[in-house]
Design an enzyme around this catalytic site. Structure first.
Site, PDB file in Angstrom:
ATOM      1  CD  GLN A 161      13.686  65.872  34.239  1.00 50.49           C
ATOM      2  OE1 GLN A 161      13.633  65.338  33.137  1.00 50.49           O
ATOM      3  NE2 GLN A 161      14.227  65.262  35.290  1.00 50.49           N
ATOM      4  CE  LYS A 165      24.039  62.899  36.413  1.00 55.77           C
ATOM      5  NZ  LYS A 165      23.960  61.597  35.767  1.00 55.77           N
ATOM      6  CB  VAL A 169      26.266  29.892  41.204  1.00 62.38           C
ATOM      7  CG1 VAL A 169      25.647  29.050  40.107  1.00 62.38           C
ATOM      8  CG2 VAL A 169      25.193  30.433  42.140  1.00 62.38           C
ATOM      9  CB  ILE A 180      21.644  52.509  38.339  1.00 62.19           C
ATOM     10  CG1 ILE A 180      22.921  51.842  38.875  1.00 62.19           C
ATOM     11  CG2 ILE A 180      20.559  52.571  39.404  1.00 62.19           C
ATOM     12  CD1 ILE A 180      23.631  52.572  39.957  1.00 62.19           C
ATOM     13  N   GLY A 226      25.034  39.560  43.721  1.00 65.10           N
ATOM     14  CA  GLY A 226      24.701  40.504  44.795  1.00 65.10           C
ATOM     15  C   GLY A 226      25.295  41.882  44.578  1.00 65.10           C
ATOM     16  CB  ILE A 231      30.849  46.864  38.429  1.00 66.70           C
ATOM     17  CG1 ILE A 231      30.879  45.873  37.264  1.00 66.70           C
ATOM     18  CG2 ILE A 231      31.208  48.252  37.938  1.00 66.70           C
ATOM     19  CD1 ILE A 231      32.169  45.854  36.459  1.00 66.70           C
TER      20      ILE A 231
HETATM   21  C1  FAD Z   1      33.185  51.433  34.099  1.00 68.57           C
HETATM   22  C2  FAD Z   1      31.740  51.448  34.490  1.00 68.57           C
HETATM   23  C3  FAD Z   1      31.159  52.617  34.945  1.00 68.57           C
HETATM   24  C4  FAD Z   1      29.801  52.650  35.269  1.00 68.57           C
HETATM   25  N1  FAD Z   1      29.236  53.822  35.676  1.00 68.57           N
HETATM   26  C5  FAD Z   1      27.909  53.855  35.912  1.00 68.57           C
HETATM   27  C6  FAD Z   1      27.275  55.066  36.301  1.00 68.57           C
HETATM   28  O1  FAD Z   1      27.897  56.103  36.498  1.00 68.57           O
HETATM   29  N2  FAD Z   1      25.933  55.031  36.482  1.00 68.57           N
HETATM   30  C7  FAD Z   1      25.187  53.901  36.313  1.00 68.57           C
HETATM   31  O2  FAD Z   1      23.968  53.951  36.479  1.00 68.57           O
HETATM   32  N3  FAD Z   1      25.768  52.749  35.967  1.00 68.57           N
HETATM   33  C8  FAD Z   1      27.101  52.708  35.769  1.00 68.57           C
HETATM   34  N4  FAD Z   1      27.679  51.524  35.425  1.00 68.57           N
HETATM   35  C9  FAD Z   1      26.856  50.314  35.393  1.00 68.57           C
HETATM   36  C10 FAD Z   1      26.704  49.789  36.808  1.00 68.57           C
HETATM   37  O3  FAD Z   1      27.965  49.616  37.408  1.00 68.57           O
HETATM   38  C11 FAD Z   1      25.984  48.474  36.831  1.00 68.57           C
HETATM   39  O4  FAD Z   1      24.827  48.575  36.064  1.00 68.57           O
HETATM   40  C12 FAD Z   1      25.602  48.104  38.225  1.00 68.57           C
HETATM   41  O5  FAD Z   1      26.664  48.222  39.138  1.00 68.57           O
HETATM   42  C13 FAD Z   1      25.057  46.712  38.266  1.00 68.57           C
HETATM   43  O6  FAD Z   1      26.068  45.757  38.159  1.00 68.57           O
HETATM   44  P1  FAD Z   1      25.601  44.266  38.307  1.00 68.57           P
HETATM   45  O7  FAD Z   1      24.997  44.081  39.652  1.00 68.57           O
HETATM   46  O8  FAD Z   1      24.826  43.885  37.126  1.00 68.57           O
HETATM   47  O9  FAD Z   1      26.979  43.451  38.206  1.00 68.57           O
HETATM   48  P2  FAD Z   1      28.210  43.312  39.215  1.00 68.57           P
HETATM   49  O10 FAD Z   1      28.413  44.532  40.036  1.00 68.57           O
HETATM   50  O11 FAD Z   1      29.348  42.845  38.378  1.00 68.57           O
HETATM   51  O12 FAD Z   1      27.774  42.142  40.205  1.00 68.57           O
HETATM   52  C14 FAD Z   1      27.845  40.784  39.821  1.00 68.57           C
HETATM   53  C15 FAD Z   1      27.495  39.914  41.018  1.00 68.57           C
HETATM   54  O13 FAD Z   1      27.425  38.564  40.599  1.00 68.57           O
HETATM   55  C16 FAD Z   1      28.116  37.748  41.522  1.00 68.57           C
HETATM   56  N5  FAD Z   1      28.549  36.539  40.836  1.00 68.57           N
HETATM   57  C17 FAD Z   1      29.179  36.427  39.642  1.00 68.57           C
HETATM   58  N6  FAD Z   1      29.424  35.127  39.379  1.00 68.57           N
HETATM   59  C18 FAD Z   1      28.927  34.417  40.420  1.00 68.57           C
HETATM   60  C19 FAD Z   1      28.890  33.038  40.764  1.00 68.57           C
HETATM   61  N7  FAD Z   1      29.438  32.096  39.976  1.00 68.57           N
HETATM   62  N8  FAD Z   1      28.316  32.664  41.921  1.00 68.57           N
HETATM   63  C20 FAD Z   1      27.763  33.576  42.750  1.00 68.57           C
HETATM   64  N9  FAD Z   1      27.765  34.903  42.481  1.00 68.57           N
HETATM   65  C21 FAD Z   1      28.355  35.301  41.342  1.00 68.57           C
HETATM   66  C22 FAD Z   1      29.263  38.619  42.004  1.00 68.57           C
HETATM   67  O14 FAD Z   1      29.789  38.153  43.233  1.00 68.57           O
HETATM   68  C23 FAD Z   1      28.519  39.954  42.149  1.00 68.57           C
HETATM   69  O15 FAD Z   1      27.855  39.973  43.401  1.00 68.57           O
HETATM   70  C24 FAD Z   1      29.032  51.479  35.136  1.00 68.57           C
HETATM   71  C25 FAD Z   1      29.624  50.297  34.697  1.00 68.57           C
HETATM   72  C26 FAD Z   1      30.964  50.277  34.364  1.00 68.57           C
HETATM   73  C27 FAD Z   1      31.564  49.001  33.854  1.00 68.57           C
END
Ligand code: FAD
Length: 511
Positions: free
Chosen positions: A163, A75, A195, A358, A10, A42
């Site tokens: 653009q 931005k 999970v 994103i 989520g 994250i």
């Molecule tokens: C340092 C850093 C800086 C970033 N800066 C940018 C930026 O400036 N611009 C940009 O576009 N992107 C950026 N990103 C990328 C961006 O943060 C991610 O692409 C975005 O937040 C999506 O994350 P996610 O949802 O894939 O993972 P996460 O945010 O890690 O979410 C994972 C989810 O999975 C759930 N989960 C995990 N295991 C289980 C389980 N066993 N059971 C149930 N639920 C579970 C967690 O609870 C959570 O809800 C950055 C990333 C990092 C690491």
């Protein structure tokens, strides 16, 4: 029919996927999202691409609907500080290059002026708006460029023609919460649970996921949004991950949320400041700054990184909690395997430079809708999806490698090392040509990856990898039309700086 989708995770990826699928397919597809209350997302301050506009418009959301709830700001560009030596800066804007007599203003600038360090200010309007901290919108809401206002409706990245001049910064955790409310209203079944296991049939396809308190959740298609864990795609299905660390050294980050002392000094741009072992992002949200040091642990310890970040972004604020993050840099060999599609960090991540995380999510979910399967699970459809995703990620990888390779900075072991790593042959060829002329489209990464030719040219010239001599043809052409374009850029910039409110003034009016 495939009409039962289960999303695990989520974060931004999980909720963007859930709301997008619901918007696209309505009640014809049921969507369940299960997320852990225990495992955090994250959740660092986040910067985006201008094309994120297609996502919000697809969902039918106006800026006023979501921006105030996500501490969002505008931005217009990324400001690169110290990348071509200390004390330097240039902007990578969301603005295409003008053309005179068939040559871009970048070519003309190198012919008439010769200094790549001043290229951005001569060729683009946006740097002037950034320096003056202007909003891209007038207080009445109108945009500073004509013809681009109004919703794009249900359009996708494939249909991008113009653009759009800005993107957003927002608090990713708040956006996920906002989308949760929206998703639930749209009919997404929201399960808050861990999970604990993955059920698979004899082919290895997922039949259900086990949860701690809600029993098994069955589905036809499973979307892995579990972040760097890749619980389904890598854990259960064993898909291999291709690391990019051989060409991109950064593998860790430390982040701080810093209150901004003077709210009115909100910058309408992301800043990327080069440091001894990586770079620091400053993302101005409405009310605070998100900051973080992205570095390689080969050259800097987490303690050193945190000390450096605190001294840079929050001196005297030892009370602020630092968030240390280990980054998995690279992509899955395939993002779609069997009946499981990975979206977000579980699929790919190329490091935070240029804010592409994103954008990858948006691209993936658009492609998921376009390649949505039926009972036959046509392998060609799945291969088509995997190819699109891989190409986008690989293109971004090349573009980011260019950032480290094109800069002359080699004053620390980290920056020297960035010059020694092996790079793709296509990029080596591009750098060779770029030393003699401003490259044209034919030399750039050929598949869609979100960056247009002007972005590559901006980074090459901004970083100082510029042609030593101008194109010979330009010495035979009358420069009058180019000079008129340069004058139009300057006059337009002055007019807009005078007419537009400050970013702070406009944002305050909508927050
Ligand atoms: C340092 C850093 C800086 C970033 N800066 C940018 C930026 O400036 N611009 C940009 O576009 N992107 C950026 N990103 C990328 C961006 O943060 C991610 O692409 C975005 O937040 C999506 O994350 P996610 O949802 O894939 O993972 P996460 O945010 O890690 O979410 C994972 C989810 O999975 C759930 N989960 C995990 N295991 C289980 C389980 N066993 N059971 C149930 N639920 C579970 C967690 O609870 C959570 O809800 C950055 C990333 C990092 C690491």
């Amino acid at each position: 029919m495939i009409n039962n989708v289960v999303i695990v995770g989520g974060g931004t990826a999980g909720w963007m996927t859930a709301t997008y699928l619901k918007t696209a397919f309505g009640d014809r597809v049921s969507v369940t999202l299960v997320e852990s209350a225990r495992i955090p997302t994250i959740g660092v301050g986040e910067a985006t691409f201008s094309t994120i506009r297609h996502f919000f418009d697809y969902l039918g959301l106006d800026e006023q609907d979501w921006m105030p709830q996500c501490a969002a700001s505008y931005k217009l560009a990324i400001r690169f500080e110290n990348w071509r030596g200390d004390g330097t800066h240039f902007y990578h804007p969301f603005e295409r290059l003008r053309v005179a007599d068939g040559f871009t203003l970048a070519d003309w600038h190198m012919a008439l002026n010769g200094d790549s360090a001043t290229f951005d200010r001569h060729c683009y309007v946006t740097p002037w708006l950034c320096e003056a901290r202007r909003s891209p919108r007038l207080l009445g809401g109108g945009l500073f460029v004509s013809g681009l206002d109004g919703s794009l409706g249900r359009s996708t990245l494939d249909e991008q023609r113009a653009q759009f001049p800005y993107a957003y910064h927002f608090d990713a955790a708040q956006l996920a919460r906002f989308l949760t409310g929206l998703g639930v209203k749209m009919g997404v079944r929201h399960v808050l649970d861990d999970v604990t296991g993955v059920g698979q049939d004899e082919r290895g396809w997922i039949t259900h996921v086990d949860t701690k308190e809600h029993g098994p959740l069955t589905g036809d298609l499973f979307v892995d949004c579990t972040g760097f864990r890749g619980l389904l795609i890598n854990g259960a299905l064993g898909e291999s991950f291709m690391s990019f660390q051989d060409v991109l050294p950064n593998n860790r980050a430390v982040a701080l949320r810093v209150p901004r002392a003077e709210q009115e000094l909100i910058n309408p741009y992301t800043t990327a400041s080069a440091m001894d072992a990586g770079w620091i992002w400053t993302i101005p949200l409405y009310g605070r700054n998100g900051t973080g040091y992205v570095y390689s642990d080969e050259f800097c310890t987490p303690e050193e990184a945190e000390r450096t970040l605190r001294a840079f972004a929050a001196p005297g604020r030892d009370d602020l909690e630092a968030n240390h993050i280990r980054m998995r840099i690279g992509r899955n060999h395939r993002s779609w395997v069997g009946n499981c599609v990975a979206v977000g960090l579980s699929s790919a991540f190329v490091e935070p430079l240029e804010s592409t995380g994103i954008f990858f999510i948006q691209h993936a979910i658009e492609q998921l809708v376009k390649h949505f399967p039926d009972q036959s699970w046509d392998p060609l459809l799945i291969d088509g999806y995997n190819e699109k995703v891989a190409r986008v990620v690989d293109g971004v990888k090349e573009f980011l490698v260019l950032h480290y390779r094109a800069t002359a900075r080699a004053d620390t072991p980290y920056w020297r090392e960035t010059k020694l790593r092996k790079i793709p042959q296509t990029l080596a060829d591009l750098l060779e040509v770029a030393a003699t002329r401003v490259p044209d489209e034919s030399l750039l990464y050929p598949y869609y990856h979100g960056f247009e030719p002007y972005s590559w040219i901006t980074m090459l010239l901004g970083l100082g990898h510029a042609p030593a001599t101008p194109r010979p043809a330009l010495s035979h052409l009358d420069p009058a039309r180019a000079q008129a374009e340069f004058a139009a850029v300057r006059a337009g910039a002055e007019r807009m700086v005078a007419a537009l409110p400050s970013a702070h003034e406009y944002l305050t009016s909508i927050h």
